[in-house]
Design a protein around this motif. Sequence first.
Motif, PDB file in Angstrom:
ATOM      1  N   PRO A 128       0.821  -0.894  -0.492  1.00 34.68           N
ATOM      2  CA  PRO A 128       0.154   0.144  -0.130  1.00 34.68           C
ATOM      3  C   PRO A 128       1.066   1.589   0.167  1.00 34.68           C
ATOM      4  CG  PRO A 128      -0.771  -1.452   1.460  1.00 34.68           C
ATOM      5  CD  PRO A 128       0.252  -2.078   1.255  1.00 34.68           C
ATOM      6  N   LEU A 134       5.185   6.032   4.658  1.00 33.20           N
ATOM      7  CA  LEU A 134       5.824   5.942   6.119  1.00 33.20           C
ATOM      8  C   LEU A 134       7.584   5.088   6.358  1.00 33.20           C
ATOM      9  CD1 LEU A 134       4.460   5.461   9.272  1.00 33.20           C
ATOM     10  CD2 LEU A 134       4.143   3.174   8.743  1.00 33.20           C
TER      11      LEU A 134
ATOM     12  N   SER B 239      -7.067  -6.465  -0.883  1.00 32.08           N
ATOM     13  CA  SER B 239      -5.992  -6.184  -0.464  1.00 32.08           C
ATOM     14  C   SER B 239      -5.816  -4.452  -0.694  1.00 32.08           C
ATOM     15  CB  SER B 239      -4.544  -6.929  -1.319  1.00 32.08           C
ATOM     16  OG  SER B 239      -3.443  -6.130  -1.478  1.00 32.08           O
ATOM     17  N   GLY B 243      -5.888  -0.950   1.560  1.00 36.49           N
ATOM     18  CA  GLY B 243      -4.737   0.152   1.969  1.00 36.49           C
ATOM     19  C   GLY B 243      -5.169   1.420   1.646  1.00 36.49           C
ATOM     20  N   SER B 270      -4.915   2.830   7.652  1.00 32.60           N
ATOM     21  CA  SER B 270      -3.677   3.913   6.863  1.00 32.60           C
ATOM     22  C   SER B 270      -4.421   5.404   7.362  1.00 32.60           C
ATOM     23  CB  SER B 270      -4.516   3.304   5.663  1.00 32.60           C
ATOM     24  OG  SER B 270      -5.811   3.783   5.846  1.00 32.60           O
ATOM     25  N   GLY B 294       1.390   0.391  10.951  1.00 32.32           N
ATOM     26  CA  GLY B 294       2.249   0.917   9.213  1.00 32.32           C
ATOM     27  C   GLY B 294       2.138  -0.695   8.816  1.00 32.32           C
ATOM     28  N   LEU B 297      -0.235  -3.702   8.917  1.00 33.72           N
ATOM     29  CA  LEU B 297      -0.890  -3.064   6.909  1.00 33.72           C
ATOM     30  C   LEU B 297       0.005  -3.709   6.287  1.00 33.72           C
ATOM     31  CD1 LEU B 297      -3.627  -2.108   5.701  1.00 33.72           C
ATOM     32  CD2 LEU B 297      -1.559   0.231   5.860  1.00 33.72           C
ATOM     33  N   PHE B 298       0.983  -3.486   6.736  1.00 37.66           N
ATOM     34  CA  PHE B 298       2.236  -4.044   5.271  1.00 37.66           C
ATOM     35  C   PHE B 298       2.476  -5.486   4.942  1.00 37.66           C
ATOM     36  CE2 PHE B 298       7.178  -4.661   4.427  1.00 37.66           C
ATOM     37  CZ  PHE B 298       6.829  -4.693   3.468  1.00 37.66           C
ATOM     38  N   THR B 301      -1.348  -7.493   4.166  1.00 37.62           N
ATOM     39  CA  THR B 301      -1.334  -6.886   2.528  1.00 37.62           C
ATOM     40  C   THR B 301      -0.666  -8.172   1.796  1.00 37.62           C
ATOM     41  OG1 THR B 301      -0.036  -4.986   2.088  1.00 37.62           O
ATOM     42  CG2 THR B 301      -2.380  -4.589   1.891  1.00 37.62           C
ATOM     43  N   LEU B 302       0.499  -8.388   2.455  1.00 40.83           N
ATOM     44  CA  LEU B 302       1.310  -8.979   2.033  1.00 40.83           C
ATOM     45  C   LEU B 302       0.999 -10.518   1.561  1.00 40.83           C
ATOM     46  CD1 LEU B 302       3.984  -8.107   1.011  1.00 40.83           C
ATOM     47  CD2 LEU B 302       4.644  -8.806   3.130  1.00 40.83           C
ATOM     48  N   ASN B 305      -1.501 -10.372  -1.077  1.00 43.67           N
ATOM     49  CA  ASN B 305      -1.400 -10.790  -2.050  1.00 43.67           C
ATOM     50  C   ASN B 305      -0.530 -12.090  -2.584  1.00 43.67           C
ATOM     51  OD1 ASN B 305      -2.396  -8.602  -2.987  1.00 43.67           O
ATOM     52  ND2 ASN B 305       0.024  -7.059  -1.735  1.00 43.67           N
ATOM     53  N   GLU B 309      -1.489 -14.235  -5.867  1.00 41.57           N
ATOM     54  CA  GLU B 309      -0.453 -15.144  -6.609  1.00 41.57           C
ATOM     55  C   GLU B 309      -0.283 -15.947  -7.049  1.00 41.57           C
ATOM     56  OE1 GLU B 309       2.094 -13.056  -9.256  1.00 41.57           O
ATOM     57  OE2 GLU B 309       0.886 -12.154  -8.087  1.00 41.57           O
TER      58      GLU B 309
END
Lengths: 330, 321
Positions: A128, A134, B239, B243, B270, B294, B297-298, B301-302, B305, B309
Amino acid sequence: MEFFKSIYSWYRVLKDYRRISVTNDLAINFIRIMSIVTITLLLAIVGFIAVNGMQVLSWDFIFSPPKNNFTEGGIGPAIFGTISVVLLMIFFAVPLGVFAAIYINEYIFDKWYSRIITVSIHTLAGVPSIVIGLFGFGFFVLFLGRNLDELLNTGLLFGKPAMLWASITLGILVLPLIIFTTIEALKSVPEDHRNAALGLGATKWEMISKVVLPQARPGILTGIILSISKAVSETAPVLFLGCAFFLPELPVTNLNFGAFVIPMINPSEQFMYLSYHIFALATQSTNPTVTLPLQYGTALVLILTIVLLNIFAILFRYKFTKTFEKVRGY
Amino acid sequence: MLPESNNELLKTSTVLNKKNFIEKSFEYFLKINGIIAGALILFIFLFMINEAVQVLNYITPENLLYIKLDNKSAGDIFSFDWSPTSNPPKYSILPLLLGSFLTAIPACLISAFLGLILGVYLSEIASAFSRNLIKPVIEVFTGIPTVVVGFITLVVAANFIQDVFGTVSRLNALLAAFGLSTIVIPIIASLTDDALRSIPEDIRMASYALGASKWQTISTVLIPTAINGISASVLIGFSRAIGETMIVLMVSGNAAVISVDLFGSVRTISATIAAELGQVSINSQHYYALFFIGFLLFVFTLLINLLAELMLDKMKRKVNI
């Protein structure tokens, strides 16, 4: 009896057929109507902005700075800031992206670690934008910038939100896009051309720089245009990297070369950004209702930029495929 | 043709040596670029995790979920709030997680429905003319500035939604979900279209030859075949929705309290980062708390995704039999 039986079975078949065709017609028409409604709604958003934004759109609006507490004037500094950030971003991201793509597609396409690199770049594309922002704030401004300041004794030159860090962060954001479009463009160059160049005695780098890259150029340009469009439309990453609501002066510095004075973009300054300008006007100005026409105007300029860039990209791609059709002879 | 004399041979070999040197240096140069690009995500991950774990120096893990407040008259009260400026500062991530899901899941449901329909229309039903017209529009809409969508949702859709549903708070989770759908629908539509078009024409023809109607082909042959690709498109849309920052920052109302009310004001992860990072003092507990959410969230979403995939890979293998 047989006769009635056969009539009945024909009746069943007809009924079945009717049921299937009625369902078919209903479903297909439902899909068609819903799709057209969705597309119309999406287009209505753009149309609404266009109708309202047209009323303030003029050359004066595009070039002049905001006046009178944002109730008059235009968005000149925001456009200038956006262009400078995007130029710096191209300077950082395009060479890195293009060279990385050449390495992945021409040198290691059959090695086991090429898959790892591709997957990690793919992962980067899914992060994102707020997380990238950040990271940019934490790493570039606070870690790298502060340490550079201590090392070079420059006071507070690097360790503050500035255009330089904003453009590098946006560069990270668009890097996957540049790499994948470049790989796409390199892949579409026919293998015969590579073999012919090698067969004539060219080295690998000569083959890449004189045969492959010139043919892939329109494809790479498409990627650059798309990445500009992505960078312009993002707000979250630049939010804490030097975006300013209002700056009285443009982020410009004069370089003195004896008799010449050349105005240059100053990457250590703060800047105004088009997309941030809409956000700030809509949520943080003292009276959002009074500035509403200006907000519509800014949104229209932003959308027009994105649409024009995308049209350019589509045209480039179209020309690119046409060239290859000619080269391949079909 | 062989070189005639020793001298000439020497010349050729110097030229070749020089060429070889240039060749090698370019390869190293390209290698450096490739490695930087490939290692960037790892570097970001390590930096984020390094900053995020430092939150534990300041805040205990249980205080990241709730904080116990002493109350003289009524005994202990458990507070599930995110309010770093209050006294004592409260850093419960639960309302933020709830806020993120409360905006992203409805947005994803709306977009999955409309996006799937639009994708099927583009791939199977639309004529070549309308396809060529609509596909670029969808592609442009996947890149539309989210701040513009947020702006339009704020000034136009907010009043409309309030009139229709009669909600108490003008800015609420449902409004944010509608705003998010605007950017998620094109993503799902475009990826569904890609998935359906990757199915070989033979399969369609076989279905028609067996007497199936168009709708029967779509619903019983094409969608089951492309189900992995379609799920991947919905996951990618999800995702993206979770985000997304600007839309939720502008229209979700930003009240960080525990609530499952779709018509109430919520605050997402976010939006919290975007709203608060500008004012934190560096290396304070608030600063590290923001890096912690943060990082959450990272990672989230990872994982989504990655799942998407894997599904796309499965789809590719299925189609390429």
